[in-house]
Design a protein around this motif. Structure first.
Motif, PDB file in Angstrom:
ATOM      1  N   LEU A  65       1.299  -1.008   0.480  1.00  0.00           N
ATOM      2  CA  LEU A  65      -0.035   0.081   0.130  1.00  0.00           C
ATOM      3  C   LEU A  65       1.085   1.230  -0.001  1.00  0.00           C
ATOM      4  CD1 LEU A  65      -3.047  -0.837   2.400  1.00  0.00           C
ATOM      5  CD2 LEU A  65      -2.919  -0.897  -0.080  1.00  0.00           C
ATOM      6  N   GLY A  66       1.421   1.338   0.934  1.00  0.00           N
ATOM      7  CA  GLY A  66       3.064   2.268   0.979  1.00  0.00           C
ATOM      8  C   GLY A  66       3.277   2.895  -0.731  1.00  0.00           C
ATOM      9  N   LEU A  67       4.132   1.287  -1.398  1.00  0.00           N
ATOM     10  CA  LEU A  67       3.779   1.004  -2.399  1.00  0.00           C
ATOM     11  C   LEU A  67       3.002   1.941  -3.640  1.00  0.00           C
ATOM     12  CD1 LEU A  67       6.456   0.339  -4.475  1.00  0.00           C
ATOM     13  CD2 LEU A  67       5.334  -1.413  -4.751  1.00  0.00           C
ATOM     14  N   ARG A  68       1.786   1.744  -3.703  1.00  0.00           N
ATOM     15  CA  ARG A  68       1.263   2.179  -4.458  1.00  0.00           C
ATOM     16  C   ARG A  68       0.944   3.362  -4.351  1.00  0.00           C
ATOM     17  NH1 ARG A  68      -1.704   4.771  -6.319  1.00  0.00           N
ATOM     18  NH2 ARG A  68      -3.796   4.510  -7.888  1.00  0.00           N
ATOM     19  N   TYR A  69      -0.046   3.381  -2.943  1.00  0.00           N
ATOM     20  CA  TYR A  69       0.014   5.546  -2.480  1.00  0.00           C
ATOM     21  C   TYR A  69       0.537   6.494  -2.227  1.00  0.00           C
ATOM     22  CZ  TYR A  69      -4.633   2.504  -4.000  1.00  0.00           C
ATOM     23  OH  TYR A  69      -5.759   2.410  -4.240  1.00  0.00           O
ATOM     24  N   ALA A  70       2.137   5.650  -2.062  1.00  0.00           N
ATOM     25  CA  ALA A  70       2.822   6.880  -1.386  1.00  0.00           C
ATOM     26  C   ALA A  70       4.104   6.823  -2.955  1.00  0.00           C
ATOM     27  CB  ALA A  70       3.513   6.134  -0.007  1.00  0.00           C
ATOM     28  N   ILE A  71       4.412   5.947  -3.185  1.00  0.00           N
ATOM     29  CA  ILE A  71       5.707   6.396  -3.969  1.00  0.00           C
ATOM     30  C   ILE A  71       5.201   6.499  -5.115  1.00  0.00           C
ATOM     31  CG2 ILE A  71       7.832   5.251  -4.878  1.00  0.00           C
ATOM     32  CD1 ILE A  71       7.478   5.866  -1.582  1.00  0.00           C
ATOM     33  N   TRP A  72       4.381   5.329  -5.628  1.00  0.00           N
ATOM     34  CA  TRP A  72       3.038   5.844  -6.418  1.00  0.00           C
ATOM     35  C   TRP A  72       2.150   6.705  -7.290  1.00  0.00           C
ATOM     36  CZ3 TRP A  72       3.775  -0.634  -7.931  1.00  0.00           C
ATOM     37  CH2 TRP A  72       5.644  -0.334  -8.509  1.00  0.00           C
ATOM     38  N   ARG A  73       1.632   7.720  -5.703  1.00  0.00           N
ATOM     39  CA  ARG A  73       0.842   8.159  -5.841  1.00  0.00           C
ATOM     40  C   ARG A  73       0.222   9.293  -6.888  1.00  0.00           C
ATOM     41  NH1 ARG A  73      -2.408   9.827  -2.011  1.00  0.00           N
ATOM     42  NH2 ARG A  73      -3.697  11.382  -1.918  1.00  0.00           N
ATOM     43  N   GLU A  74      -1.287   8.841  -7.370  1.00  0.00           N
ATOM     44  CA  GLU A  74      -1.267   9.524  -8.768  1.00  0.00           C
ATOM     45  C   GLU A  74      -2.746  10.664  -8.122  1.00  0.00           C
ATOM     46  OE1 GLU A  74      -2.472   6.472 -11.274  1.00  0.00           O
ATOM     47  OE2 GLU A  74      -1.072   5.255 -11.663  1.00  0.00           O
ATOM     48  N   GLU A  75      -2.554  12.062  -9.168  1.00  0.00           N
ATOM     49  CA  GLU A  75      -3.839  12.363  -8.840  1.00  0.00           C
ATOM     50  C   GLU A  75      -5.388  12.089  -9.223  1.00  0.00           C
ATOM     51  OE1 GLU A  75      -5.721  16.258 -10.872  1.00  0.00           O
ATOM     52  OE2 GLU A  75      -3.923  15.670 -11.428  1.00  0.00           O
ATOM     53  N   GLY A  76      -5.707  12.173  -7.894  1.00  0.00           N
ATOM     54  CA  GLY A  76      -7.767  11.441  -7.464  1.00  0.00           C
ATOM     55  C   GLY A  76      -7.139  10.701  -6.316  1.00  0.00           C
ATOM     56  N   ASP A  77      -5.992   9.608  -5.971  1.00  0.00           N
ATOM     57  CA  ASP A  77      -5.556   8.843  -4.576  1.00  0.00           C
ATOM     58  C   ASP A  77      -6.402   9.486  -3.626  1.00  0.00           C
ATOM     59  OD1 ASP A  77      -4.892   6.930  -7.178  1.00  0.00           O
ATOM     60  OD2 ASP A  77      -2.869   7.059  -5.800  1.00  0.00           O
ATOM     61  N   PRO A  78      -7.176   8.687  -2.707  1.00  0.00           N
ATOM     62  CA  PRO A  78      -7.183   8.581  -1.387  1.00  0.00           C
ATOM     63  C   PRO A  78      -6.150   8.695  -0.735  1.00  0.00           C
ATOM     64  CG  PRO A  78      -7.506   6.541  -1.743  1.00  0.00           C
ATOM     65  CD  PRO A  78      -6.750   7.330  -2.867  1.00  0.00           C
ATOM     66  N   ASP A  79      -6.295   9.569  -0.172  1.00  0.00           N
ATOM     67  CA  ASP A  79      -5.190  10.333   0.671  1.00  0.00           C
ATOM     68  C   ASP A  79      -5.133   8.937   1.989  1.00  0.00           C
ATOM     69  OD1 ASP A  79      -7.265  10.443   3.133  1.00  0.00           O
ATOM     70  OD2 ASP A  79      -6.777  12.756   3.513  1.00  0.00           O
ATOM     71  N   SER A  80      -3.729   9.684   2.523  1.00  0.00           N
ATOM     72  CA  SER A  80      -3.724   8.588   3.250  1.00  0.00           C
ATOM     73  C   SER A  80      -4.258   8.170   4.733  1.00  0.00           C
ATOM     74  CB  SER A  80      -2.022   8.751   3.941  1.00  0.00           C
ATOM     75  OG  SER A  80      -2.024  10.365   5.451  1.00  0.00           O
ATOM     76  N   GLU A  81      -5.111   8.402   4.851  1.00  0.00           N
ATOM     77  CA  GLU A  81      -5.960   8.452   5.658  1.00  0.00           C
ATOM     78  C   GLU A  81      -7.064   7.959   5.346  1.00  0.00           C
ATOM     79  OE1 GLU A  81      -9.455  10.361   8.988  1.00  0.00           O
ATOM     80  OE2 GLU A  81      -8.848  12.015   7.565  1.00  0.00           O
TER      81      GLU A  81
END
Length: 203
Positions: A171-187
């Motif tokens: 999840l860190g790889l996808r949503y922190a490292i590979w984060r894209e516009e429109g993705d949900p935030d960390s919360e």
């Protein structure tokens, strides 16, 4: 990152020494993160840190030594970030949600952590293994504590801890490292993962 010097570094004796060590570790994070272990050099690390080349050898014997210390430093920093997100009287599932959110935010601020930890598998396999075994042990302890209190299913242990850690890492790889516009935030990511823990995926 972490407040205490890693075991792989020579312990500084003064506050000035502690600040110099911190500068070297932070510079090494940037250098290894940007260029990888093999392309990075001690001279480039000291230039980034703004310290004399000789100061490097006060704390480290080699490039391998500072890399090993950096992996330990990052592992400790991940632990501190999770610990600071947990408050007294949190329920076990809420602890896992808070710890994941803290990790996602940490990874988003320190994107180099993934490259450095991944590279450790080949540069220093023992540090790589120690990092993941330490993280898994902390998760296992939390799961077992929750089970003992009757707040989680009894019998959760090592397998579940490694499975949960694996989920968090990717999840860190996808949503922190590979984060894209429109993705949900960390919360939002942490809450979705937590809902899956609570309810499973069966219909």
């Amino acid at each position: 990152m972490a407040a205490q010097p890693p075991a792989a570094a020579k312990a500084p004796r003064t506050e000035r020494g502690r600040k110099t060590l911190r500068k070297l570790l932070d510079a090494a994070a940037g250098e290894f993160g940007d260029h990888g272990f093999h392309e990075a050099s001690i001279s480039s690390i000291t230039r980034r840190a703004g310290v004399a080349l000789g100061s490097f050898y006060t704390y480290f014997d080699s490039k391998d030594a500072i890399f090993r210390a950096l992996v330990q430093d990052m592992s400790e920093a991940v632990k501190v970030a999770a610990r600071e997100a947990i408050v007294p009287d949190m329920q076990p599932l809420e602890i896992e949600r808070a710890a994941l959110q803290a990790f996602l935010e940490f990874a988003g601020e320190h994107k180099e952590v993934y490259r450095i930890i991944d590279e450790a598998e080949f540069v220093d396999p023992q540090s790589y293994r120690d990092h993941y075994e330490t993280v898994a042990a902390r998760i296992r302890e939390r799961l077992e504590t929750g089970g003992a209190k009757g707040e989680l299913r009894h019998g959760l242990g090592e397998i579940e801890a490694w499975a949960l850690m694996g989920m968090n890492v990717f999840l860190g790889l996808r949503y922190a490292i590979w984060r894209e516009e429109g993705d949900p935030d960390s919360e939002g990511v942490a809450r979705a993962a937590n809902a899956m823990l609570a309810k499973g995926v069966a219909r």
